[in-house]
Design a protein around this motif. Structure first.
Motif, short mmCIF file in Angstrom:
data_model
loop_
_atom_site.label_atom_id
_atom_site.label_comp_id
_atom_site.label_asym_id
_atom_site.label_seq_id
_atom_site.Cartn_x
_atom_site.Cartn_y
_atom_site.Cartn_z
N LEU A 284 0.83 -1.21 0.00
CA LEU A 284 0.00 0.00 0.00
C LEU A 284 0.87 1.25 0.00
CD1 LEU A 284 -2.84 -0.98 2.53
CD2 LEU A 284 -2.91 -1.02 0.03
N LEU A 285 1.95 1.23 0.75
CA LEU A 285 2.88 2.37 0.75
C LEU A 285 3.56 2.52 -0.61
CD1 LEU A 285 4.66 2.30 4.25
CD2 LEU A 285 3.27 4.15 3.30
N GLN A 286 3.89 1.40 -1.23
CA GLN A 286 4.52 1.47 -2.56
C GLN A 286 3.56 2.07 -3.58
OE1 GLN A 286 5.74 -2.64 -2.85
NE2 GLN A 286 7.89 -2.13 -2.49
N HIS A 287 2.27 1.73 -3.48
CA HIS A 287 1.28 2.35 -4.36
C HIS A 287 1.26 3.86 -4.14
CE1 HIS A 287 0.12 -1.47 -5.70
NE2 HIS A 287 -0.90 -1.72 -4.91
N TYR A 288 1.33 4.27 -2.87
CA TYR A 288 1.34 5.70 -2.56
C TYR A 288 2.59 6.37 -3.15
CZ TYR A 288 2.18 9.96 0.10
OH TYR A 288 2.48 11.26 0.44
N LEU B 222 -4.65 4.82 -7.84
CA LEU B 222 -4.51 3.65 -6.98
C LEU B 222 -3.75 4.03 -5.71
CD1 LEU B 222 -4.74 0.59 -6.46
CD2 LEU B 222 -2.65 0.29 -7.83
N GLY B 223 -2.77 4.94 -5.85
CA GLY B 223 -2.01 5.39 -4.69
C GLY B 223 -2.88 6.11 -3.68
N HIS B 224 -3.78 6.94 -4.16
CA HIS B 224 -4.65 7.70 -3.26
C HIS B 224 -5.60 6.78 -2.51
CE1 HIS B 224 -8.30 10.14 -2.34
NE2 HIS B 224 -7.38 10.98 -1.90
N ARG B 225 -6.22 5.86 -3.24
CA ARG B 225 -7.17 4.96 -2.58
C ARG B 225 -6.45 3.96 -1.67
NH1 ARG B 225 -12.12 3.27 -6.34
NH2 ARG B 225 -12.49 5.51 -6.25
N SER B 226 -5.24 3.58 -2.03
CA SER B 226 -4.45 2.70 -1.16
C SER B 226 -4.11 3.40 0.15
CB SER B 226 -3.16 2.27 -1.87
OG SER B 226 -3.44 1.48 -3.00
N THR B 227 -3.86 4.70 0.07
CA THR B 227 -3.57 5.47 1.28
C THR B 227 -4.78 5.48 2.20
OG1 THR B 227 -2.12 6.89 -0.04
CG2 THR B 227 -2.71 7.68 2.15
N LEU B 228 -5.96 5.64 1.64
CA LEU B 228 -7.19 5.61 2.45
C LEU B 228 -7.35 4.27 3.15
CD1 LEU B 228 -9.67 7.42 0.02
CD2 LEU B 228 -8.80 8.31 2.19
N LEU B 229 -7.09 3.18 2.42
CA LEU B 229 -7.19 1.85 3.02
C LEU B 229 -6.17 1.69 4.13
CD1 LEU B 229 -8.28 -0.99 3.22
CD2 LEU B 229 -6.84 -1.64 1.26
N LEU C 227 13.21 5.11 1.69
CA LEU C 227 12.69 6.32 2.31
C LEU C 227 12.94 7.56 1.47
CD1 LEU C 227 13.41 5.88 6.14
CD2 LEU C 227 11.44 5.19 4.76
N SER C 228 13.92 7.51 0.58
CA SER C 228 14.14 8.66 -0.30
C SER C 228 12.93 8.86 -1.21
CB SER C 228 15.40 8.45 -1.14
OG SER C 228 16.55 8.41 -0.32
N ARG C 229 12.43 7.77 -1.77
CA ARG C 229 11.26 7.87 -2.64
C ARG C 229 10.00 8.20 -1.84
NH1 ARG C 229 10.02 3.13 -6.24
NH2 ARG C 229 8.78 4.75 -7.26
N LEU C 230 9.90 7.67 -0.63
CA LEU C 230 8.77 8.01 0.23
C LEU C 230 8.77 9.50 0.55
CD1 LEU C 230 6.35 7.26 2.02
CD2 LEU C 230 7.98 6.67 3.84
N ALA D 19 7.55 11.50 -2.39
CA ALA D 19 6.09 11.41 -2.54
C ALA D 19 5.37 12.27 -1.52
CB ALA D 19 5.64 9.94 -2.41
N LEU D 20 5.88 12.27 -0.29
CA LEU D 20 5.28 13.09 0.77
C LEU D 20 5.38 14.57 0.42
CD1 LEU D 20 6.66 11.18 3.88
CD2 LEU D 20 4.24 11.36 3.24
N CYS D 21 6.49 14.97 -0.17
CA CYS D 21 6.71 16.38 -0.50
C CYS D 21 5.73 16.88 -1.56
CB CYS D 21 8.14 16.61 -0.99
SG CYS D 21 9.40 16.42 0.30
N VAL D 22 5.47 16.06 -2.56
CA VAL D 22 4.67 16.54 -3.69
C VAL D 22 3.17 16.33 -3.50
CG1 VAL D 22 6.56 16.17 -5.30
CG2 VAL D 22 4.87 14.35 -4.96
N THR D 23 2.75 15.68 -2.42
CA THR D 23 1.32 15.39 -2.25
C THR D 23 0.72 15.98 -0.98
OG1 THR D 23 1.84 13.27 -1.15
CG2 THR D 23 1.48 13.22 -3.54
N GLN D 24 1.42 16.91 -0.33
CA GLN D 24 0.89 17.45 0.92
C GLN D 24 -0.38 18.27 0.73
OE1 GLN D 24 1.66 16.81 4.25
NE2 GLN D 24 2.64 15.18 3.06
#
Length: 691
Positions: free
Chosen positions: A227-231, A286-293, A346-349, A352-357
């Motif tokens: 799920l995190l990888q989808h995000y 898929l990333g957004h809905r995976s985050t919700l799950l 964690l670099s990729r994580l 992703a966190l930076c561009v989707t806040q």
């Protein structure tokens, strides 16, 4: 349905759906299933179309459920899916698109039936649907004696949950499997959605408990990792309207059903160029809905799970998985003695966190990661480009009038957690930001990240004190500034100006509220009728409470100023000293207040010292640059031994004792509003609906 392409309005009279929901038993081996599942459907493009889809199919769902105890057709539908689910991984590897398409279609039907069940039946009745057997099967059990040994009874819920997890974990996300993955995640959310229909966040449905107890730690770790990888990957949905794939066009149209909603893409020829306009870009990735799950899974209370499972201590394995993973390239935390739940880049994580806040779900995910996972927190704090994460968080606070209050809280708490680290507080004054296009109060050029934090937090306090009046909000704002105060360095003149502007605003407000309070007391003493007296007492209480808050905020601001002036930071803050000298008259308002006497001593000493130095240089004849130069030279001679030492200002964020009371309703309100799945608002009891 069937091999023809259907529209929503055709579903009411669809013969295949009538057969499925009718009174005739259909074996899981019947050729009927291949015919039923070979359908295409123009997926709903709006909330109204989703509602229309449910209105039209509700009759079929109702009939299916009513007849299921006699026909077992829903159970047969589950068996068809479970049989196909075992071959999905190999089908994806050999690109068997038709098989993937049909598997997605059966899951789409099951999801819609489950959604009908969750919104119209009790959980016990729902469970009965997962173990219903046809009359013929039950007659066979009587003849063989299986009914006496209970060998004939099977509840397929656990198998179904495991199959959904297997799809999400094992099936690769490809162009032709994307919507299958999306449907699996959405179906999982539907199964858990019973939580929305319970009034108490500490209550958990049977489906939630089964999800929590049927997974091993290893399986939960794999599930959360995927799920995190989808995000992280944030893969966009395939263009379902693209007909350049030859044989895959049928799959492209049919698989769009899985998403529930898709983007309506229009193409128009303009000379030799083709313009693609997204007219209704409302499909979540898929990333957004995976985050919700993921958020739904990690926010279930462990103690209440244990209580509901008969006193057996139950751990939320998904919660543990999220909070125990580490960096794939080695630990960034000093506390690395416990085995990680899994490893992740964690670099990729971080990227992703930076561009989707801007997404509320992403901010909430960041909160859980930075608060509960020491590895992630240490990694983020070690980043030299931490401004790429902090600036979007500040933008959330800056746009507070347009944000959900919970989104503001999460952004502020994240900022507070970051300011608990001294290295962060020092480094933010070394990171220069060339421009901030969203900051409209004034053109900002070449400010530091520390300046921007101060400007936005001060603005948030000012907005809160005049509009929201939320004590929790300004308390956390002040706590973040207090943590930073001893490390203030080379503050921009505008940041210093805004600090003292806030002082001036609050002093005026305090004076006005004090006058109103005195007037009300005089009115109460003069005597009034009983009704008017009651109203006067309520007003008196409101004014007294508001005055208490103002005094609290002013006291904290003075402590923040004192913290900067009594530490090593004073030698590096010429602009702050200059602003203090220009606004020193504001401090006179505090002279007679007993709550400010101790904290004013140091500030008065500093003001007197620099005022004397400027007087010696005939201040009235000096330019601003010359005044700054005098202050800079005088800083080397400040009698710091005359300044009273106060305890260092240090505040830490502590989560409430029963966090699920806030987070469970919050997460499910996000799922209700952000998943682009229509949920019946009349069934919701967990949280208040937006008007």
């Amino acid at each position: 349905m069937g091999l023809a392409c259907s529209s929503i309005v055709d579903l009411a009279d669809n013969e295949y759906l009538k057969t499925l929901s009718g009174k005739t038993t259909i074996s899981e081996n019947d050729p009927f299933w291949n015919q039923l599942l070979s359908f295409t459907l123009n997926a709903p493009k709006s909330r109204a179309e989703q509602v229309r889809l449910e209105e039209i199919t509700d009759g079929h769902c109702k009939s299916l459920v009513e007849n299921n105890q006699h026909t077992g057709n829903f159970t047969s539908l589950l068996k068809v899916f479970l049989a196909r689910a075992k071959e999905l991984k190999s089908s994806a590897e050999c690109e068997n698109r038709i098989f993937i398409w049909q598997a997605h279609n059966v899951l789409f039907i099951i999801r819609n039936v489950c959604k009908f069940l969750s919104e119209n039946m009790s959980e016990d009745s729902m469970l009965e649907q997962f173990e219903a057997r046809s009359l013929a099967d039950r007659q066979r059990d009587l003849e063989t004696g299986a009914v006496l040994s209970s060998t004939g009874l099977t509840n397929y819920l656990d198998e179904f949950i495991n199959a959904l997890q297997d799809i999400i974990i094992e099936v690769p996300v490809l162009e032709f499997t994307y919507y299958l993955q999306m449907e699996a995640v959405t179906t999982f959310l539907v199964l858990l959605s019973v939580q929305m229909f319970l009034p108490n966040p500490k209550l958990h449905g049977v489906f939630t408990n089964r999800t929590m107890t049927c997974s091993s730690p290893e399986r939960a770790n794999k599930f959360i990792k995927v799920l995190l990888q989808h995000y992280i990957e944030q893969k966009s949905p395939p263009d379902s309207g693209n007909d350049s794939q030859g044989g895959s066009i049928v799959l492209g149209v049919a698989s769009a059903v899985a998403s529930g909603i898709w983007s309506m893409v229009s193409r128009r020829k303009d000379g030799n160029a083709t313009t693609v306009a997204l007219q209704n870009s409302i499909i979540p990735s898929l990333g957004h809905r995976s985050t919700l799950l993921l958020l739904a899974l990690v926010n279930y209370n462990v103690e209440s799970l244990g209580h509901q499972s008969g006193g057996v201590a139950t751990r939320n394995l998904y919660h543990d998985a999220l909070h125990g993973f580490r960096h794939i390239q080695g630990s960034a935390s000093a506390k690395a003695s416990i085995s990680p739940t899994f490893h992740l880049n964690l670099s990729r994580l971080f990227q992703a966190l930076c561009v989707t806040q801007y997404q509320e779900t992403s901010t909430l995910l960041l909160y859980f990661l930075i608060h509960k996972n020491p590895e992630v927190r240490a990694f983020i704090l070690s980043k030299t480009d931490i401004d790429t994460l902090v600036v979007p968080i500040l933008k959330i606070l800056y746009s507070a009038p347009d944000q959900n209050s919970h989104h503001i809280y999460m952004a502020l708490i994240i900022l507070l957690i970051l300011t608990e680290d001294d290295h962060f507080n020092q480094s933010v004054h070394e990171v220069h930001i060339k421009s901030v296009d969203w900051y409209k109060d004034r053109l900002l050029n070449n400010v530091t990240l520390g300046d921007l934090i101060i400007l936005v937090v001060v603005r948030t306090i000012q907005y809160n004190m005049t509009r929201m009046r939320d004590r929790y909000l300004h308390t956390n704002c002040l706590a973040a500034l207090a943590n930073m105060s001893a490390h203030f360095r080379s503050l921009h003149s505008y940041a210093c100006q805004r600090i003292f502007s806030l002082f001036t605003l609050l002093v005026k407000k305090q004076k006005k509220v004090t006058e109103k309070l005195v007037a009300h007391r005089a009115g109460l003493d003069s005597g009034n009728s009983q009704d008017s007296s009651t109203l006067e007492m309520e007003s008196h209480h409101d004014y007294a409470s508001e005055l208490s808050v103002l005094v609290e905020v002013l006291r904290m601001l003075l402590e923040i100023l004192n913290s900067c002036l009594t530490g090593s930071g004073m030698r590096h803050n010429v602009n702050l000293i200059y602003a203090l000298l220009r606004q020193k008259e504001v401090l006179n308002e505090f002279r007679n207040h007993p709550g400010f006497q101790d904290i004013l001593q140091n500030i008065d000493t500093v003001v007197a010292f620099f005022s004397e130095r400027l007087a010696e240089c005939n201040e009235s004849t000096l330019t601003i640059e010359e005044v700054h130069q005098v202050i800079k030279e005088a800083l080397l001679q400040v009698p710091s031994h005359h300044l009273k030492k106060f305890p260092e200002l240090k505040f830490r964020y502590v989560e409430e004792e029963s966090p699920e009371e806030f987070f469970v309703p919050y997460v499910w309100s996000l799922i209700f509003n952000k998943s682009n799945v229509f949920w019946n608002p009349g069934c919701v009891q967990l949280f208040a609906l937006d008007v």
